[in-house]
Design an enzyme around this catalytic site. Structure first.
Site, PDB file in Angstrom:
ATOM      1  N   LYS A 158      13.016  -0.041   5.081  1.00 45.46           N
ATOM      2  CA  LYS A 158      11.647   0.362   5.411  1.00 45.46           C
ATOM      3  C   LYS A 158      11.671   1.410   6.519  1.00 45.46           C
ATOM      4  CE  LYS A 158       9.389  -4.064   4.369  1.00 45.46           C
ATOM      5  NZ  LYS A 158       8.488  -5.111   4.886  1.00 45.46           N
ATOM      6  N   ARG A 291      -7.219  -2.680  13.139  1.00 45.33           N
ATOM      7  CA  ARG A 291      -8.535  -2.122  12.769  1.00 45.33           C
ATOM      8  C   ARG A 291      -9.363  -3.180  12.051  1.00 45.33           C
ATOM      9  NH1 ARG A 291      -4.915  -0.618   8.630  1.00 45.33           N
ATOM     10  NH2 ARG A 291      -5.521  -1.714   6.718  1.00 45.33           N
ATOM     11  N   VAL A 294     -11.008  -3.409   5.197  1.00 46.68           N
ATOM     12  CA  VAL A 294     -11.931  -3.308   4.053  1.00 46.68           C
ATOM     13  C   VAL A 294     -12.436  -4.695   3.666  1.00 46.68           C
ATOM     14  CG1 VAL A 294     -12.136  -2.626   1.628  1.00 46.68           C
ATOM     15  CG2 VAL A 294     -10.731  -1.245   3.180  1.00 46.68           C
TER      16      VAL A 294
HETATM   17  C1  MV4 Z   1       8.245  -6.502   1.714  1.00 44.45           C
HETATM   18  C2  MV4 Z   1       8.327  -6.990   0.391  1.00 44.45           C
HETATM   19  C3  MV4 Z   1       9.363  -7.848   0.086  1.00 44.45           C
HETATM   20  N1  MV4 Z   1      10.272  -8.168   1.026  1.00 44.45           N
HETATM   21  N2  MV4 Z   1       9.170  -6.870   2.616  1.00 44.45           N
HETATM   22  C4  MV4 Z   1       4.666  -3.495   1.004  1.00 44.45           C
HETATM   23  C5  MV4 Z   1       3.613  -3.049   1.941  1.00 44.45           C
HETATM   24  C6  MV4 Z   1       4.170  -3.268   3.279  1.00 44.45           C
HETATM   25  N3  MV4 Z   1       3.115  -3.713   4.146  1.00 44.45           N
HETATM   26  C7  MV4 Z   1       5.239  -4.286   3.119  1.00 44.45           C
HETATM   27  N4  MV4 Z   1       5.453  -4.429   1.716  1.00 44.45           N
HETATM   28  C8  MV4 Z   1       6.355  -5.272   1.227  1.00 44.45           C
HETATM   29  N5  MV4 Z   1       7.278  -5.681   2.107  1.00 44.45           N
HETATM   30  C9  MV4 Z   1      10.163  -7.663   2.258  1.00 44.45           C
HETATM   31  N6  MV4 Z   1      11.074  -8.003   3.168  1.00 44.45           N
HETATM   32  C10 MV4 Z   1       7.353  -6.599  -0.524  1.00 44.45           C
HETATM   33  C11 MV4 Z   1       6.365  -5.719  -0.104  1.00 44.45           C
HETATM   34  C12 MV4 Z   1       5.391  -5.385  -1.105  1.00 44.45           C
HETATM   35  C13 MV4 Z   1       4.062  -5.780  -0.952  1.00 44.45           C
HETATM   36  C14 MV4 Z   1       3.598  -6.463   0.160  1.00 44.45           C
HETATM   37  C15 MV4 Z   1       2.284  -6.838   0.291  1.00 44.45           C
HETATM   38  C16 MV4 Z   1       1.390  -6.552  -0.721  1.00 44.45           C
HETATM   39  C17 MV4 Z   1       1.808  -5.871  -1.823  1.00 44.45           C
HETATM   40  C18 MV4 Z   1       3.133  -5.471  -1.962  1.00 44.45           C
HETATM   41  C19 MV4 Z   1       3.547  -4.799  -3.103  1.00 44.45           C
HETATM   42  C20 MV4 Z   1       4.847  -4.424  -3.232  1.00 44.45           C
HETATM   43  C21 MV4 Z   1       5.767  -4.701  -2.232  1.00 44.45           C
END
Ligand code: MV4
Length: 446
Positions: A158, A291, A294
């Protein structure tokens, strides 16, 4: 005393903020782009100021123009809504430096949470469970491999400056990790001007559950339970509900308390949301939003608390108007985001709304600035409204939402209303049995 608020936003959230102000006897100033002259919030506001041409970069993101509009109109405070300048620490600082009140958290907290590595460290320090990952950022491929060995594959790379899903890469082997780290760093540099990345264990099928918090300048902190936002497509939430069908009361008391104590420890001010992934009974912090969100109305519907009103009161130095014991959790609420988009391809459909019939009846709320004869400009996001429904039970809420969706008419543009009507017939949705990938699977199979 805050007597006049400048609303630095547009669309339904500008109207939402205007409504809270009016109910508090506060005057409003709407700022708008040349494309938003006929917007509902502009019509209803006590005063309005045009701040530039249609593109956001020349209007809603112009810090100095917005502050100048506040000075010219004699506004005391600025509410940034969501998106645009709402999580811009520099803007929050500028507002304060001009003797105006920023209706939101302190700049330092906006800044910390904007750096996802710093945010995670702050949460570890405050006793919040996080996704197992690298200790801070990873600079090199070999450092990444070392971290991945400790964490175990699959891992996710990330960007520290990312968030909301931008700039993430999954790696399932050392070989994949080499490429993933290099591309993630290159993409992060190009997108955010910062190539810092970090690594986490990749959770395969989590839910996205977030906790709303709110705190005042007198040391009072309350959590307002959770929202389940797992139904999303490409990181755009489609449907949100509160409480989460996945949690029992003991679990929500637990996580709520952990979050409230962490927020108290930070000295965080105002409304905020801690985002978690939830899998196999465990919560893992990922990000904090500094913030108004929505989907805040689902929380308002189950607690009876007006979050925007509380934000304004807090910014004015008042105490929270409730204590944790007084925060209720009554029934169930679901929100459908209604976008001017094709309900399957999600291609935006701007243009004139020719017919507009809002649903009504008990426990139905429509947050929308749309009206018949309104032309949706092509320059901004495609949200035209949020339909939020409350019921005493989840089942009552689902039945009421179906009924409300049947009543609602939006003519002249394509909308995602039909997608929501479809979703509310799916067994998994009716049962609350879904994860963050459910909607993409549903759309692919269809
Ligand atoms: C993750 C994950 C799986 N494992 N972290 C996507 C948005 C960002 N805020 C963090 N996200 C994710 N982090 C780990 N360690 C999967 C996602 C993710 C996700 C998270 C929340 C809502 C929708 C999502 C869609 C795809 C991936």
């Amino acid at each position: 005393m805050i007597e006049k608020v400048l609303i630095a936003n547009r669309g339904e959230i500008a109207l939402r903020i205007h409504r809270a102000c009016k109910e508090m006897g506060i005057a409003t100033v709407a700022v708008h782009s040349e494309a938003d002259r006929y917007a509902m919030a502009v019509r209803l506001a006590d005063e309005s100021v045009c701040i530039g041409p249609p593109p956001s970069a020349q209007s809603y993101l112009k810090k100095s123009q917005i502050i100048a509009a506040a000075e010219i109109t004699g506004a005391d405070a600025i509410h940034p809504g969501y998106g645009f300048l709402s999580e811009n620490a520099q803007f929050a600082e500028m507002v304060g430096a001009h003797g105006l009140v920023f209706i939101g958290p302190k700049p330092e907290h906006i800044r910390i949470m904007g750096d996802k590595i710093a945010a995670k460290q702050a949460m570890i320090d405050a006793g919040v469970p996080v996704v197992p990952g690298s200790d801070g950022g990873v600079e090199t491929v070999s450092a990444a491999k070392k971290a991945a060995k400790k964490i175990g594959y699959p891992v996710l790379i990330k960007a520290a400056a990312g968030g909301g899903g931008r700039g993430m890469k999954v790696a399932r082997t050392d070989k994949e990790l080499e490429n993933a780290v290099r591309t993630a760093k290159t993409e992060a540099k190009a997108a955010f001007g910062d190539d810092a990345v970090y690594i986490e264990k990749y959770l395969e099928r989590p839910r996205h559950i977030e906790i709303q918090v709110i705190s005042d300048a007198h040391g009072n902190v309350c959590h307002l339970w959770e929202r389940d936002c797992s139904i999303q497509r490409r990181h755009q939430k489609v449907f949100e509900e509160a409480p989460s069908p996945a949690l029992n009361q003991a679990q929500r008391d637990d996580i709520g308390m952990i979050v409230a104590r962490a927020v108290e420890k930070m000295g965080y001010l105002g409304a905020g949301t801690m985002e978690f992934l939830y899998e196999d009974g465990q919560f893992y912090f990922i990000e904090m939003n500094t913030r108004l969100q929505v989907e805040h109305p689902v929380t308002e519907m189950i607690t009876g608390i007006d979050i925007v009103r509380e934000q304004i009161r807090i910014a004015d130095g008042a105490k929270l108007s409730f204590s944790q014991d007084e925060v209720m959790l009554v029934g169930h609420a679901i929100e459908c985001r209604i976008n001017a988009e094709n309900p399957r391809s999600f291609v935006p459909s701007p243009g004139m709304i020719t017919d507009f019939h809002p649903p009504g009846g008990p426990d139905v709320r429509l947050d929308s600035a749309a009206y018949a004869g309104y032309r949706i400009p092509p320059h901004y996001d495609s949200l035209i409204g949020k339909l939020i429904v409350h019921g005493r039970t989840r089942n009552e809420c689902v039945m009421r939402l179906r009924r409300a969706l049947q009543e609602m008419v939006v003519g002249g543009v394509e909308t995602t209303l039909d997608l929501h009507r479809d979703l509310l017939e799916q067994k998994d949705i009716i049962d609350g049995d879904y994860d963050i990938h459910w909607l993409e699977r549903f759309l692919a199979d269809d």
